[in-house]
Design an enzyme around this catalytic site. Sequence first.
Site, PDB file in Angstrom:
ATOM      1  N   SER A 191       0.848  -1.190   0.000  1.00  0.00           N
ATOM      2  CA  SER A 191       0.000   0.000   0.000  1.00  0.00           C
ATOM      3  C   SER A 191       0.884   1.240   0.000  1.00  0.00           C
ATOM      4  CB  SER A 191      -0.943  -0.027   1.208  1.00  0.00           C
ATOM      5  OG  SER A 191      -1.903   1.011   1.109  1.00  0.00           O
ATOM      6  N   THR A 192       0.732   2.136   0.966  1.00  0.00           N
ATOM      7  CA  THR A 192       1.489   3.383   0.986  1.00  0.00           C
ATOM      8  C   THR A 192       2.990   3.121   0.914  1.00  0.00           C
ATOM      9  OG1 THR A 192      -0.243   4.328   2.381  1.00  0.00           O
ATOM     10  CG2 THR A 192       1.812   5.571   2.186  1.00  0.00           C
ATOM     11  N   HIS A 251      -2.464  -1.096  -3.433  1.00  0.00           N
ATOM     12  CA  HIS A 251      -3.593  -0.185  -3.250  1.00  0.00           C
ATOM     13  C   HIS A 251      -3.344   1.056  -4.105  1.00  0.00           C
ATOM     14  CE1 HIS A 251      -4.271  -2.072   0.994  1.00  0.00           C
ATOM     15  NE2 HIS A 251      -4.766  -2.818   0.035  1.00  0.00           N
ATOM     16  N   MET A 261      -0.299   1.285   5.120  1.00  0.00           N
ATOM     17  CA  MET A 261      -1.135   1.630   6.262  1.00  0.00           C
ATOM     18  C   MET A 261      -2.246   0.604   6.438  1.00  0.00           C
ATOM     19  SD  MET A 261      -1.941   3.799   8.696  1.00  0.00           S
ATOM     20  CE  MET A 261      -1.136   5.366   8.347  1.00  0.00           C
ATOM     21  N   ASP A 284      -4.637  -4.728   5.893  1.00  0.00           N
ATOM     22  CA  ASP A 284      -5.009  -5.573   4.759  1.00  0.00           C
ATOM     23  C   ASP A 284      -3.858  -6.518   4.406  1.00  0.00           C
ATOM     24  OD1 ASP A 284      -6.588  -6.539   2.668  1.00  0.00           O
ATOM     25  OD2 ASP A 284      -5.751  -5.102   1.237  1.00  0.00           O
TER      26      ASP A 284
END
Length: 339
Positions: free
Chosen positions: A161-162, A187, A280, A283
């Site tokens: 993600s991030t 993401h 973050m 998930d």
Amino acid sequence: MEAKKIRVLIVDDSLVFREVISMGISSEPYIEVVAKAVDPFDARDKILEFHPDVMICDVQMPKMNGIEFIKRLLPQYPLPIIVVSSINKSLVDAMEAGAVDFVSKPDVQSTNSVKDFIGTLIEKINTCYGVNVVSGKKKKSVSFNISQQINTNKIIAIGSSTGGTEAVYNILKTFPENMPGILIVQHIPPVFSRMFAERLNSQTKLQVREAQGGEYVETGKVLIAPGDKHMTIKRIGNKYKIQLFRGEKVNGHCPSVDVLFESVAKEASKNAIGIILTGMGYDGAKGLRYMRRKGAQTIGQDEKSSVVYGMPKVAYEIGAVEKQVSLDNIPEVLFGMLR
């Protein structure tokens, strides 16, 4: 005692957008716009004067574009940067330059578009605050060669993600062209997932594509989940077929890392390797644990090398991670598992 506010600097040559952003994000009591700048040189002075926690930066600006500004700024001042642009390609370039996240500019004539934009921006400011900005000199790329002793029949599933776009790139750039098939859930919004895949395809030895559905996992090929669809696999004989579908968000995301990992656990079990990277939230943690319980080997990125030590932290804490290592060491550990 009043909680510390997140200090934000807005850099945009458009007065309209500076004010739209400033008024929008200032509606949150924990966000304070400490300064606004019209170009990178003005921004440099404002950074030194106001010491912001997060910077929101446009790409197209006079005197110097935002991408070049980020490249020059980060080695001296490792500040979390959210890029805002109307040019989609610029956002991928910004991530490569070192930006932590990105948002597409809205249509200012559309109230709903601006409202959604501000909501997304507020969420990303909160996410980026205090993250580990990785900057400095680029490390020399280390490439690996696959010998006949390495099992190319495995399937590799990666979730991030991030900060994940650069983390994924830094891993994939070390791989030879005959790696086992790789599936990635990052993401990322629609459109950007395709551009992300195109960038990886042009800058690595692998064939990287945004998944269309119906493809088979194959040696030397990487498939990235579209930014608005979940991705799973279905075993057919000794092959794995890609399935895509629109669905409710899982753990706040579509595509979801958990959806991919759980599918890989069911269909490939011990014939798979799962890797969870910076991001973050949580998930992917339960899905990775399911993979490990089904006999797959698993790797988690460590805290020091993560931009956001959220997803890999949760995965590690619940026992989903077999080996936790730095981003630079993930390829070496992975190759050890493939031997």
